[in-house]
Design a protein around this motif. Sequence first.
Motif, short mmCIF file in Angstrom:
data_model
loop_
_atom_site.label_atom_id
_atom_site.label_comp_id
_atom_site.label_asym_id
_atom_site.label_seq_id
_atom_site.Cartn_x
_atom_site.Cartn_y
_atom_site.Cartn_z
N MET A 170 0.85 -1.20 0.00
CA MET A 170 0.00 0.00 0.00
C MET A 170 0.89 1.25 0.00
O MET A 170 1.98 1.24 0.57
N ARG A 171 0.38 2.31 -0.64
CA ARG A 171 1.13 3.56 -0.71
C ARG A 171 0.19 4.72 -0.36
O ARG A 171 -0.89 4.84 -0.94
N VAL A 172 0.59 5.55 0.55
CA VAL A 172 -0.13 6.78 0.90
C VAL A 172 0.81 7.94 0.62
O VAL A 172 1.86 8.07 1.26
N GLU A 173 0.45 8.79 -0.34
CA GLU A 173 1.30 9.91 -0.72
C GLU A 173 0.87 11.18 0.00
O GLU A 173 -0.32 11.36 0.30
N PRO A 174 1.83 12.07 0.28
CA PRO A 174 1.47 13.32 0.95
C PRO A 174 0.62 14.22 0.08
O PRO A 174 0.80 14.28 -1.15
N ALA A 175 -0.33 14.91 0.70
CA ALA A 175 -1.15 15.88 -0.02
C ALA A 175 -0.32 17.14 -0.28
O ALA A 175 0.58 17.47 0.51
N PRO A 176 -0.57 17.86 -1.37
CA PRO A 176 0.15 19.10 -1.62
C PRO A 176 -0.07 20.09 -0.48
O PRO A 176 -1.20 20.30 -0.04
N ALA A 177 1.00 20.64 0.05
CA ALA A 177 0.90 21.60 1.15
C ALA A 177 2.13 22.50 1.12
O ALA A 177 3.20 22.09 0.68
N PRO A 178 1.98 23.75 1.59
CA PRO A 178 3.13 24.65 1.61
C PRO A 178 4.23 24.10 2.52
O PRO A 178 3.97 23.41 3.50
N PHE A 179 5.46 24.41 2.16
CA PHE A 179 6.63 24.04 2.97
C PHE A 179 6.97 25.26 3.80
O PHE A 179 7.59 26.19 3.31
N TRP A 180 6.57 25.27 5.06
CA TRP A 180 6.60 26.50 5.86
C TRP A 180 7.64 26.43 6.97
O TRP A 180 7.80 25.40 7.63
N ARG A 181 8.33 27.56 7.18
CA ARG A 181 9.16 27.72 8.36
C ARG A 181 9.34 29.21 8.63
O ARG A 181 9.10 30.06 7.75
N HIS A 182 9.75 29.51 9.85
CA HIS A 182 10.04 30.88 10.26
C HIS A 182 11.44 30.88 10.86
O HIS A 182 11.81 29.98 11.61
N ASP A 183 12.22 31.91 10.55
CA ASP A 183 13.63 31.92 10.92
C ASP A 183 13.87 31.78 12.41
O ASP A 183 14.92 31.25 12.83
N LEU A 184 12.96 32.28 13.26
CA LEU A 184 13.21 32.29 14.70
C LEU A 184 12.57 31.11 15.42
O LEU A 184 12.58 31.06 16.65
N THR A 185 12.02 30.17 14.67
CA THR A 185 11.37 29.03 15.30
C THR A 185 12.24 27.78 15.20
O THR A 185 13.30 27.80 14.58
N HIS A 186 11.76 26.71 15.82
CA HIS A 186 12.47 25.45 15.78
C HIS A 186 11.47 24.36 15.41
O HIS A 186 10.42 24.64 14.83
N CYS A 187 11.78 23.10 15.75
CA CYS A 187 11.01 22.00 15.18
C CYS A 187 9.55 21.96 15.63
O CYS A 187 8.70 21.47 14.90
N LEU A 188 9.24 22.46 16.82
CA LEU A 188 7.85 22.44 17.26
C LEU A 188 6.97 23.28 16.35
O LEU A 188 5.93 22.83 15.86
N HIS A 189 7.40 24.51 16.10
CA HIS A 189 6.58 25.41 15.29
C HIS A 189 6.60 25.03 13.81
O HIS A 189 5.58 25.17 13.12
N THR A 190 7.73 24.56 13.29
CA THR A 190 7.75 24.17 11.89
C THR A 190 6.88 22.94 11.64
O THR A 190 6.19 22.85 10.63
#
Length: 336
Positions: A1-21
């Motif tokens: 079985m294969r489940v592919e990711p849905a299209p979504a923005p690749f988001w990050r903010h310079d002052l954040t870390h892994c929780l917020h990203t």
Amino acid sequence: MRVEPAPAPFWRHDLTHCLHTTAGALLAARGLDPLETLGAGWGFRFVPGEVRREEYYFPGHDEDLFAGLAPYHPVSSRWHRPGDAEQGWQQVRDALVNGVSVAVAADNFHLPFRPAYRDVHTNHLMAIEGFDDETGEVFVNDPVPPSFRGTIPLTALMAARDSGNPIAHDRDLFFTANPIGNRWLEVTIGADVPEVDEAFVARVVGSNAAGWLDGTTGPVLTGLAGLRHFLDAAVEGFAEHPESVDEVFVVGGPMLAVAGLHADFLDRAGVRFGDVRLRELGRAVDRVAHHWSALRIAAATAREDRVAAVPGLRQRTAALLGDQEAVLERMSLVAA
């Protein structure tokens, strides 16, 4: 079985870390704007003694991280704690089959795309978007630099999730000695997502200001009074207590991230509604964010000589608190 990711923005903010990203990745996949959702809230809440050696630690919100991240939106999360690695993967796989991306805790030491691979242990968070049973791979979304969105072997993911996260050498700092335990986060988003209009922004600014001004110093530290208590205690005990280095660094991480996000939230609102007061307030909040950045660096580099670091830390905390007070005065005027 294969489940592919849905299209979504690749988001990050310079002052954040892994929780917020990671939160941004999961929220964007569900149609929410990460900055508007994660940037509205700004405050301080800390339970003394609760600091955990996790890169995704968020003060005062252990069991529902996303409610703490997005206090003005119907967003919540809960931890799942499987019994072993096999059960941990089966639970995540079932969620993905049902069309729900999830967040998993992982040790960077076992993740081939992380710079710490086979070098440094650390307690990290990232989004899992899909899998392919035939190839034995999983789809990962991790915007934390160097930023990766692609596939890794399922065996690597399971090793990272089942890691004891040990302190193996002197480079294993801050987020180690805390087993990963195959934990994963289930995120829930309610139906009543607010419209980010002028009334919403006014309510946010007013509520945030009230939260800062109505602070408490025990048993839970909140608001400006709680922040002052936390910083004073950390600096005064810095020379005597080695754990103060980790506490200031770990607590300062989410405080830096939240302030940076809120600054950009206000700036975006100021541009959208033509309100220069919001943009000026955003710049003032951004100044506080960068105080946190300097304070974290000062604490982290003082491990070998904590006594000598205390005068400089006093100056930095005084500057941070002074600018925080100035921001609150400005917030009260804007809210009024």
